[in-house]
Design a protein around this motif. Structure first.
Motif, PDB file in Angstrom:
ATOM      1  N   VAL A  49      41.341  45.984  37.074  1.00  0.00           N
ATOM      2  CA  VAL A  49      40.349  44.897  36.979  1.00  0.00           C
ATOM      3  C   VAL A  49      38.980  44.918  37.738  1.00  0.00           C
ATOM      4  CG1 VAL A  49      40.839  43.034  37.871  1.00  0.00           C
ATOM      5  CG2 VAL A  49      42.794  43.486  36.950  1.00  0.00           C
ATOM      6  N   LEU A  50      38.962  44.945  39.064  1.00  0.00           N
ATOM      7  CA  LEU A  50      37.709  45.284  39.319  1.00  0.00           C
ATOM      8  C   LEU A  50      36.634  46.165  37.969  1.00  0.00           C
ATOM      9  CD1 LEU A  50      38.428  45.525  42.886  1.00  0.00           C
ATOM     10  CD2 LEU A  50      37.754  43.101  41.713  1.00  0.00           C
ATOM     11  N   GLU A  67      48.173  38.298  42.603  1.00  0.00           N
ATOM     12  CA  GLU A  67      48.735  39.861  43.141  1.00  0.00           C
ATOM     13  C   GLU A  67      46.938  40.020  43.611  1.00  0.00           C
ATOM     14  OE1 GLU A  67      50.645  42.892  40.766  1.00  0.00           O
ATOM     15  OE2 GLU A  67      51.430  41.489  39.716  1.00  0.00           O
ATOM     16  N   LEU A  68      46.478  39.473  43.547  1.00  0.00           N
ATOM     17  CA  LEU A  68      44.733  39.985  43.686  1.00  0.00           C
ATOM     18  C   LEU A  68      44.297  38.951  44.272  1.00  0.00           C
ATOM     19  CD1 LEU A  68      44.257  42.424  40.620  1.00  0.00           C
ATOM     20  CD2 LEU A  68      45.674  43.178  43.009  1.00  0.00           C
ATOM     21  N   GLY A  69      44.698  37.786  44.912  1.00  0.00           N
ATOM     22  CA  GLY A  69      44.704  36.929  45.186  1.00  0.00           C
ATOM     23  C   GLY A  69      42.949  35.912  44.462  1.00  0.00           C
ATOM     24  N   GLY A  70      43.231  36.060  42.849  1.00  0.00           N
ATOM     25  CA  GLY A  70      42.483  35.899  42.014  1.00  0.00           C
ATOM     26  C   GLY A  70      42.624  33.954  42.512  1.00  0.00           C
ATOM     27  N   THR A  71      41.076  33.464  42.417  1.00  0.00           N
ATOM     28  CA  THR A  71      40.871  31.677  42.586  1.00  0.00           C
ATOM     29  C   THR A  71      40.962  31.707  40.686  1.00  0.00           C
ATOM     30  OG1 THR A  71      37.896  32.427  42.321  1.00  0.00           O
ATOM     31  CG2 THR A  71      40.387  31.802  43.824  1.00  0.00           C
ATOM     32  N   ILE A  72      41.204  32.200  39.420  1.00  0.00           N
ATOM     33  CA  ILE A  72      41.172  32.070  38.789  1.00  0.00           C
ATOM     34  C   ILE A  72      41.668  30.628  37.677  1.00  0.00           C
ATOM     35  CG2 ILE A  72      41.487  32.936  35.794  1.00  0.00           C
ATOM     36  CD1 ILE A  72      41.589  35.952  37.152  1.00  0.00           C
ATOM     37  N   THR A 103      37.129  34.354  42.193  1.00  0.00           N
ATOM     38  CA  THR A 103      36.894  35.554  42.547  1.00  0.00           C
ATOM     39  C   THR A 103      38.221  36.344  42.191  1.00  0.00           C
ATOM     40  OG1 THR A 103      37.576  34.517  44.725  1.00  0.00           O
ATOM     41  CG2 THR A 103      35.925  34.818  44.347  1.00  0.00           C
ATOM     42  N   VAL A 104      37.974  37.632  42.147  1.00  0.00           N
ATOM     43  CA  VAL A 104      38.943  38.516  42.133  1.00  0.00           C
ATOM     44  C   VAL A 104      39.364  39.592  43.623  1.00  0.00           C
ATOM     45  CG1 VAL A 104      40.920  40.048  40.794  1.00  0.00           C
ATOM     46  CG2 VAL A 104      39.623  38.186  40.332  1.00  0.00           C
ATOM     47  N   ALA A 105      40.741  39.546  44.530  1.00  0.00           N
ATOM     48  CA  ALA A 105      39.983  40.896  45.541  1.00  0.00           C
ATOM     49  C   ALA A 105      39.567  40.711  45.819  1.00  0.00           C
ATOM     50  CB  ALA A 105      40.063  41.903  44.517  1.00  0.00           C
ATOM     51  N   GLY A 106      38.623  39.223  46.321  1.00  0.00           N
ATOM     52  CA  GLY A 106      37.338  38.649  47.439  1.00  0.00           C
ATOM     53  C   GLY A 106      36.315  39.147  46.328  1.00  0.00           C
ATOM     54  N   GLN A 107      36.422  39.777  45.627  1.00  0.00           N
ATOM     55  CA  GLN A 107      34.527  39.798  44.849  1.00  0.00           C
ATOM     56  C   GLN A 107      34.674  38.586  43.086  1.00  0.00           C
ATOM     57  OE1 GLN A 107      34.053  43.774  43.091  1.00  0.00           O
ATOM     58  NE2 GLN A 107      34.700  45.482  44.643  1.00  0.00           N
TER      59      GLN A 107
END
Length: 329
Positions: A22-23, A230-235, A266-270
């Motif tokens: 994903v990243l 699963e990846l802490g996303g904010t979508i 953000t996804v996984a903090g990015q």
């Protein structure tokens, strides 16, 4: 009744693989997420629902072909083989094959361990005398089969035209991988969706991937929900819409997640962002002519044996053999 044994392939890090893909995919100029990550438990259940939709012709067409030709398939391969299914077993197709071929074992291979255990358990209940050995693995990469079936002759089963998710070079690589996994003298029964022609229009193709009930849209959007879970996303998933289009130049249906408006998350903090109209490319579904299908078989080490189609020529089920090398003069 004992539960089917779930074999994991060399401690796979599925969560880490998802995050890395994903990243990397969201960091590209044209954002992309590999289609294999559709299939967590929710995605797998949504796809099962898709296969029953009126617009989605591949499943019912392939079931019809398998039903009508089960005896011919069984006569070609013989009884007592280990059936290795690449992808968790279809509730309709897999029992048809198992009843016709009298296998010695059944090994479904799927990346979604939870859905795999569930589907394997249901099938084991229907076939109480059959060893069912589910393997949690990504079958697009090398993996090991259970040791208990090493000595058995093998039949690979790859229905649903899943091969079409891959570009031609990657599809040939996957078929070569199947040949290496199954070994010399093995068979491969594979379903492939035919290219548009008489009886199949661009409109019917696009409708199969964009149904009126919105199930395919939910399947596509589940990727975003999965990133959030699963990846802490904010979508904000409401910022995206499902789109399915036929790309005639590349011979494939494409699925996209299109930004309805400028959006950031953000996804996984990015952090990532898309402007309105930009999209994440989530799936390809290639459609090939029969000549192209046979060429892919031979290019990947398989020898075409038989091919069955429906009367309209929408779909093809092939039986290929991996030959045992003969001594040359």
């Amino acid at each position: 009744m004992p539960q089917p044994l779930l074999v994991r392939d060399d401690d796979p890090d599925f969560a880490g693989e998802f995050a890395a893909a994903v990243l990397a995919g969201l960091s590209q100029p044209q954002k992309v997420i590999p289609a294999r990550f559709f299939y967590d438990r929710i995605g797998s259940e949504l796809f099962e629902a898709i296969t029953g939709l009126p617009e989605y012709y591949p499943t019912r067409t392939e079931i019809g072909i398998l039903t009508q030709n089960a005896a011919a398939i069984a006569a070609s391969i013989g009884p007592g083989r280990a059936v290795i299914e690449f992808g968790s077993g279809s509730s309709a197709k897999t029992p048809l094959l198992l009843r016709a071929t009298a296998p010695a074992a059944y090994v479904p291979v799927d990346i979604s361990a939870e859905f795999l255990q569930q589907s394997a358990g249901a099938l084991a209940a229907d076939f109480p005398g059959l060893p069912v050995l589910p393997v949690a693995a990504d079958f697009t990469a090398p993996f090991r089969l259970p040791a208990s079936i090493t000595a058995l002759p093998k039949l690979g089963f790859f229905p649903g035209s899943t091969l079409g998710n891959l570009a031609p070079d990657a599809a040939i690589d996957l078929l070569r991988g199947f040949a290496a996994t199954l070994g010399e003298g093995s068979w491969l029964l594979i379903g492939l969706d035919n290219a548009p022609g008489e009886g199949k229009s661009q409109g019917s193709l696009e409708a199969a991937y964009d149904d009126a009930q919105g199930v395919t849209a939910a399947f596509n959007l589940n990727l975003l929900h999965r990133m959030n879970r699963e990846l802490g996303g904010t979508i904000n998933t409401a910022d995206f819409a499902h789109r399915a289009v036929w790309n005639a130049d590349l011979g494939r249906i494409e699925m996209h997640l299109v930004a309805r408006r400028d959006t950031g998350f953000t996804v996984a903090g990015q952090p990532f962002s898309l402007t309105a109209g930009a999209y994440i490319h989530t799936e390809n579904s290639h459609k090939w002519t029969l000549i192209e299908q046979r060429l892919m078989a031979r290019a990947s080490g398989w020898t075409p044996h038989s091919c069955w189609m429906d009367p309209a020529g929408l779909f093809a089920v092939h039986l290929w053999r991996r030959p045992v090398p003969a001594m040359a003069p």
